[in-house]
Design a protein around this motif. Structure first.
Motif, PDB file in Angstrom:
ATOM      1  N   GLY A  95      19.252  14.990  12.500  1.00  0.00           N
ATOM      2  CA  GLY A  95      19.152  16.260  13.213  1.00  0.00           C
ATOM      3  C   GLY A  95      20.067  17.304  12.624  1.00  0.00           C
ATOM      4  O   GLY A  95      20.863  17.016  11.718  1.00  0.00           O
ATOM      5  N   LEU A  96      19.982  18.520  13.138  1.00  0.00           N
ATOM      6  CA  LEU A  96      20.827  19.605  12.656  1.00  0.00           C
ATOM      7  C   LEU A  96      22.233  19.504  13.226  1.00  0.00           C
ATOM      8  O   LEU A  96      22.472  18.814  14.220  1.00  0.00           O
ATOM      9  N   HIS A  97      23.154  20.207  12.610  1.00  0.00           N
ATOM     10  CA  HIS A  97      24.534  20.269  13.089  1.00  0.00           C
ATOM     11  C   HIS A  97      24.555  20.891  14.491  1.00  0.00           C
ATOM     12  O   HIS A  97      23.911  21.898  14.751  1.00  0.00           O
ATOM     13  N   GLY A  98      25.290  20.248  15.402  1.00  0.00           N
ATOM     14  CA  GLY A  98      25.427  20.798  16.752  1.00  0.00           C
ATOM     15  C   GLY A  98      24.375  20.337  17.733  1.00  0.00           C
ATOM     16  O   GLY A  98      24.368  20.769  18.892  1.00  0.00           O
ATOM     17  N   SER A  99      23.469  19.466  17.299  1.00  0.00           N
ATOM     18  CA  SER A  99      22.404  19.015  18.204  1.00  0.00           C
ATOM     19  C   SER A  99      22.876  17.920  19.152  1.00  0.00           C
ATOM     20  O   SER A  99      22.205  17.611  20.143  1.00  0.00           O
ATOM     21  N   GLY A 100      24.038  17.328  18.851  1.00  0.00           N
ATOM     22  CA  GLY A 100      24.580  16.297  19.730  1.00  0.00           C
ATOM     23  C   GLY A 100      24.330  14.881  19.254  1.00  0.00           C
ATOM     24  O   GLY A 100      24.249  13.955  20.077  1.00  0.00           O
ATOM     25  N   LYS A 101      24.247  14.674  17.928  1.00  0.00           N
ATOM     26  CA  LYS A 101      23.932  13.339  17.397  1.00  0.00           C
ATOM     27  C   LYS A 101      25.004  12.308  17.723  1.00  0.00           C
ATOM     28  O   LYS A 101      24.694  11.190  18.131  1.00  0.00           O
ATOM     29  N   THR A 102      26.265  12.673  17.534  1.00  0.00           N
ATOM     30  CA  THR A 102      27.344  11.701  17.740  1.00  0.00           C
ATOM     31  C   THR A 102      27.437  11.255  19.187  1.00  0.00           C
ATOM     32  O   THR A 102      27.519  10.060  19.487  1.00  0.00           O
ATOM     33  N   THR A 103      27.386  12.218  20.095  1.00  0.00           N
ATOM     34  CA  THR A 103      27.419  11.878  21.521  1.00  0.00           C
ATOM     35  C   THR A 103      26.182  11.073  21.908  1.00  0.00           C
ATOM     36  O   THR A 103      26.270  10.096  22.666  1.00  0.00           O
ATOM     37  N   GLY A 106      29.467   5.346  11.329  1.00  0.00           N
ATOM     38  CA  GLY A 106      29.650   6.773  11.090  1.00  0.00           C
ATOM     39  C   GLY A 106      29.254   7.163   9.677  1.00  0.00           C
ATOM     40  O   GLY A 106      29.946   6.809   8.712  1.00  0.00           O
ATOM     41  N   CYS A 107      28.149   7.904   9.540  1.00  0.00           N
ATOM     42  CA  CYS A 107      27.663   8.330   8.218  1.00  0.00           C
ATOM     43  C   CYS A 107      27.792   9.835   8.016  1.00  0.00           C
ATOM     44  O   CYS A 107      27.171  10.389   7.107  1.00  0.00           O
ATOM     45  N   ASP A 108      28.577  10.490   8.871  1.00  0.00           N
ATOM     46  CA  ASP A 108      28.806  11.929   8.722  1.00  0.00           C
ATOM     47  C   ASP A 108      30.154  12.123   8.036  1.00  0.00           C
ATOM     48  O   ASP A 108      31.211  11.986   8.648  1.00  0.00           O
ATOM     49  N   ILE A 109      30.114  12.441   6.751  1.00  0.00           N
ATOM     50  CA  ILE A 109      31.353  12.582   5.971  1.00  0.00           C
ATOM     51  C   ILE A 109      31.769  14.038   5.806  1.00  0.00           C
ATOM     52  O   ILE A 109      32.769  14.331   5.146  1.00  0.00           O
ATOM     53  N   TYR A 110      31.018  14.957   6.404  1.00  0.00           N
ATOM     54  CA  TYR A 110      31.261  16.380   6.177  1.00  0.00           C
ATOM     55  C   TYR A 110      31.994  17.064   7.337  1.00  0.00           C
ATOM     56  O   TYR A 110      32.876  17.882   7.109  1.00  0.00           O
ATOM     57  N   ARG A 111      31.608  16.740   8.552  1.00  0.00           N
ATOM     58  CA  ARG A 111      32.263  17.372   9.699  1.00  0.00           C
ATOM     59  C   ARG A 111      33.598  16.681   9.935  1.00  0.00           C
ATOM     60  O   ARG A 111      33.629  15.469  10.203  1.00  0.00           O
ATOM     61  N   PRO A 112      34.705  17.407   9.867  1.00  0.00           N
ATOM     62  CA  PRO A 112      36.041  16.788   9.939  1.00  0.00           C
ATOM     63  C   PRO A 112      36.264  15.903  11.167  1.00  0.00           C
ATOM     64  O   PRO A 112      36.869  14.841  11.071  1.00  0.00           O
ATOM     65  N   ASP A 155      24.964   7.164  12.765  1.00  0.00           N
ATOM     66  CA  ASP A 155      25.157   8.580  13.086  1.00  0.00           C
ATOM     67  C   ASP A 155      25.268   9.364  11.783  1.00  0.00           C
ATOM     68  O   ASP A 155      26.236   9.212  11.043  1.00  0.00           O
ATOM     69  N   THR A 156      24.273  10.192  11.489  1.00  0.00           N
ATOM     70  CA  THR A 156      24.238  10.898  10.201  1.00  0.00           C
ATOM     71  C   THR A 156      24.762  12.328  10.331  1.00  0.00           C
ATOM     72  O   THR A 156      24.960  12.847  11.432  1.00  0.00           O
ATOM     73  N   ALA A 157      24.953  12.955   9.181  1.00  0.00           N
ATOM     74  CA  ALA A 157      25.442  14.337   9.139  1.00  0.00           C
ATOM     75  C   ALA A 157      24.291  15.310   9.363  1.00  0.00           C
ATOM     76  O   ALA A 157      23.126  14.986   9.170  1.00  0.00           O
ATOM     77  N   GLY A 158      24.637  16.518   9.752  1.00  0.00           N
ATOM     78  CA  GLY A 158      23.637  17.565   9.922  1.00  0.00           C
ATOM     79  C   GLY A 158      24.043  18.817   9.162  1.00  0.00           C
ATOM     80  O   GLY A 158      25.106  18.866   8.559  1.00  0.00           O
ATOM     81  N   ARG A 159      23.191  19.795   9.182  1.00  0.00           N
ATOM     82  CA  ARG A 159      23.487  21.104   8.593  1.00  0.00           C
ATOM     83  C   ARG A 159      23.131  22.168   9.628  1.00  0.00           C
ATOM     84  O   ARG A 159      22.500  21.874  10.646  1.00  0.00           O
ATOM     85  N   GLU A 173      19.715  13.304   1.346  1.00  0.00           N
ATOM     86  CA  GLU A 173      20.713  12.347   1.815  1.00  0.00           C
ATOM     87  C   GLU A 173      20.128  11.383   2.852  1.00  0.00           C
ATOM     88  O   GLU A 173      20.336  10.170   2.770  1.00  0.00           O
ATOM     89  N   VAL A 174      19.393  11.917   3.837  1.00  0.00           N
ATOM     90  CA  VAL A 174      18.832  11.039   4.875  1.00  0.00           C
ATOM     91  C   VAL A 174      17.730  10.150   4.300  1.00  0.00           C
ATOM     92  O   VAL A 174      17.541   9.012   4.749  1.00  0.00           O
ATOM     93  N   LYS A 175      17.032  10.653   3.269  1.00  0.00           N
ATOM     94  CA  LYS A 175      16.019   9.823   2.608  1.00  0.00           C
ATOM     95  C   LYS A 175      16.669   8.617   1.929  1.00  0.00           C
ATOM     96  O   LYS A 175      16.196   7.480   2.047  1.00  0.00           O
ATOM     97  N   LYS A 176      17.764   8.869   1.182  1.00  0.00           N
ATOM     98  CA  LYS A 176      18.460   7.792   0.477  1.00  0.00           C
ATOM     99  C   LYS A 176      19.054   6.792   1.465  1.00  0.00           C
ATOM    100  O   LYS A 176      19.016   5.574   1.221  1.00  0.00           O
ATOM    101  N   LEU A 177      19.607   7.300   2.568  1.00  0.00           N
ATOM    102  CA  LEU A 177      20.186   6.419   3.585  1.00  0.00           C
ATOM    103  C   LEU A 177      19.096   5.559   4.215  1.00  0.00           C
ATOM    104  O   LEU A 177      19.272   4.351   4.404  1.00  0.00           O
ATOM    105  N   ARG A 178      17.960   6.188   4.508  1.00  0.00           N
ATOM    106  CA  ARG A 178      16.840   5.444   5.108  1.00  0.00           C
ATOM    107  C   ARG A 178      16.375   4.320   4.183  1.00  0.00           C
ATOM    108  O   ARG A 178      16.133   3.186   4.608  1.00  0.00           O
TER     109      ARG A 178
END
Length: 464
Positions: free
Chosen positions: A105-113, A133-139, A187-191, A201-206
């Motif tokens: 999903g996009l950044h801010g959609s609530g994936k982690t929660t 945890g697969c989100d390496i971009y959001r601190p 839990d993946t990263a978003g933009r 990135e999500v294709k390679k992870l999948r």
């Protein structure tokens, strides 16, 4: 979220119910209002147009039953078509163990929660969850995931050093297997928007983890843009389901009505609040009923069964029948009801109550009532008759309220106890039996309407 759509659809349905004889003219006028209601709620124009055409075709092809009016039959057809639009049946995940789920999903959609909420719900079904945890971009992403996992006692795998997301995902999956987890959530990263790097990135992870389910976490507040996002992700990674989040916000609801039709991907879950338990399976028929202002009694009962202790409810009911209900019992009941969610969210599940606004004032009255009771000693809660003027002054100071507020609560509580005493007699028992034991039967909850001020229009038992 759905208030605007519900209000407009309810108005359109009121006009439909009044139709005594169906003609192409009066049906066209009423369905025009339905189409306007859908468009104003951000439903995709193609979806709205097709929906109205489907309703019209179904209505013209049916004979009016003798037991209902033409208007009632149209309302039934609209309900049925709405269920089809949302996706018939309840959202179901693959029934297998181990189960691997990737959230995108996009950044801010609530994936982690959402990952933690989903883990908590599935844990109740016998799964042993582990989150990766697969989100390496959001601190703060890794910190947030680790905090949620500690809070719920879930296994959690993170790697703060690696920047290779597919490698992290694979390592996390192997680690989870060693930990005897049979549910692995990634839990993946978003933009901020769909871009080439995100999709790759999500294709390679999948490809690396081969998930059983790929769920898109979509913010309902995005409106029609959420539909476009869903289409992009579906084309790239072949979604198996959608999780709609922030349904407690002020979004207009069109995304929920458009996603299934445009993408062909079912909505499986929905986030209805910020708490970990504010996460529900998506039932198309129940959502259709909510949209049409018919409430959702089944979900309300399920919440009660899940959150209210039956033995405790029975104990309170028996004390009520003996007129021995005290402030300790009242506090216990308040806390059980609070587990089910806010009074406003519960009201929306009741037929005909969707239009009643339960604002901050009513919720604050509940908090005020609880504060007053908590400021009493245990002896005062059990024996309200000892509450003299000096004790009431101390309770008011301790709860941050006025003596008048304390007096009002005690007065209403006394009136309620008198009513309980009356209902506890032989005449009262006959009356309770006649009405199916409301408020005092097995597992029933006492009627405490009005206590603490009560919200305007609140039904008995929820006024508190």
């Amino acid at each position: 979220m759905l208030e605007n759509l519900t209000d407009r659809m309810s108005k359109a349905l009121r006009n439909l119910r009044g139709i005594g004889k169906l003609t192409e003219e009066n049906m066209a006028e009423a369905l025009k209002e339905v189409r306007t209601a859908l468009l104003s709620a951000d439903v995709h124009f193609k979806v709205a147009r097709q929906f109205v055409e489907d309703v019209k075709a179904a209505a013209m092809g049916q004979e009016v039953l003798a037991s209902v009016t033409p208007g009632q039959q149209i309302v039934k057809i609209i309900n049925d078509e709405l269920v089809k639009l949302l996706g018939e049946g309840a959202g179901q995940l693959l029934d297998k163990k181990p189960l691997r789920i990737m959230l995108v999903g996009l950044h801010g959609s609530g994936k982690t929660t959402t990952s933690a909420k989903l883990a908590k719900r599935l844990a109740k079904e016998g799964y042993r969850p582990a989150l990766v945890g697969c989100d390496i971009y959001r601190p703060a992403a890794i910190d947030q995931l680790e905090t949620l996992c500690r809070q719920e006692n879930f296994r959690c795998y993170t790697d703060r050093n690696s920047k290779d997301v597919p490698k992290i995902g694979r390592a996390g999956m192997e680690w989870a297997k060693e930990q005897d987890a049979n549910l692995i959530i990634f839990d993946t990263a978003g933009r901020l928007q769909i871009d080439h790097d995100l999709i790759e990135e999500v294709k390679k992870l999948r490809d690396k983890i081969v998930p059983d389910e790929v769920l898109l976490v979509a913010d309902a507040a995005l409106g029609q843009e959420a539909v476009n996002v869903a289409q992009h992700f579906n084309d790239a990674v072949h979604l198996t389901g959608i999780v709609l989040t922030k349904l407690d916000g002020d979004a207009r609801g069109g995304a929920a009505l458009s996603m299934k039709t445009i993408t062909g991907v079912p909505i499986k879950f929905m986030g209805t609040g910020e708490k970990m338990d504010d996460f529900e399976i998506f039932h198309a028929d129940r959502m259709a009923q909510r949209i049409l202002g018919m409430g959702d009694v089944v979900s309300l009962v399920e919440k009660a069964q899940e959150n209210i202790d039956e033995k405790e409810a029975q104990r309170l009911a028996e004390k009520m029948q003996r007129a021995e209900f005290d402030f300790e019992d009242f506090l216990a009941q308040m806390r059980q009801v609070k587990k089910m969610g806010s009074i406003g969210s519960l009201m929306k599940m009741m037929p005909g109550m969707s239009g009643i606004e339960i604002g901050d004032a009513e919720e604050n009255r509940l908090k005020q009532t609880e504060a007053i009771i908590l400021s009493m000693t245990v002896q005062e809660r059990r024996k309200p008759m000892i509450l003299n003027a000096s004790r009431r002054k101390r309770i008011a100071d301790g709860s941050g309220t006025s003596v008048r507020d304390v007096n009002q609560l005690i007065k209403q509580f006394g009136q309620m106890r008198k009513m309980m005493k009356m209902m506890g007699g032989s005449k009262g028992r006959k009356l309770m039996k006649k009405f199916g034991g409301m408020g005092g039967g097995k597992g029933g909850m006492p009627d405490l309407s009005g206590l603490g001020g009560g919200g305007k229009g609140l039904p008995p038992g929820l006024g508190l």
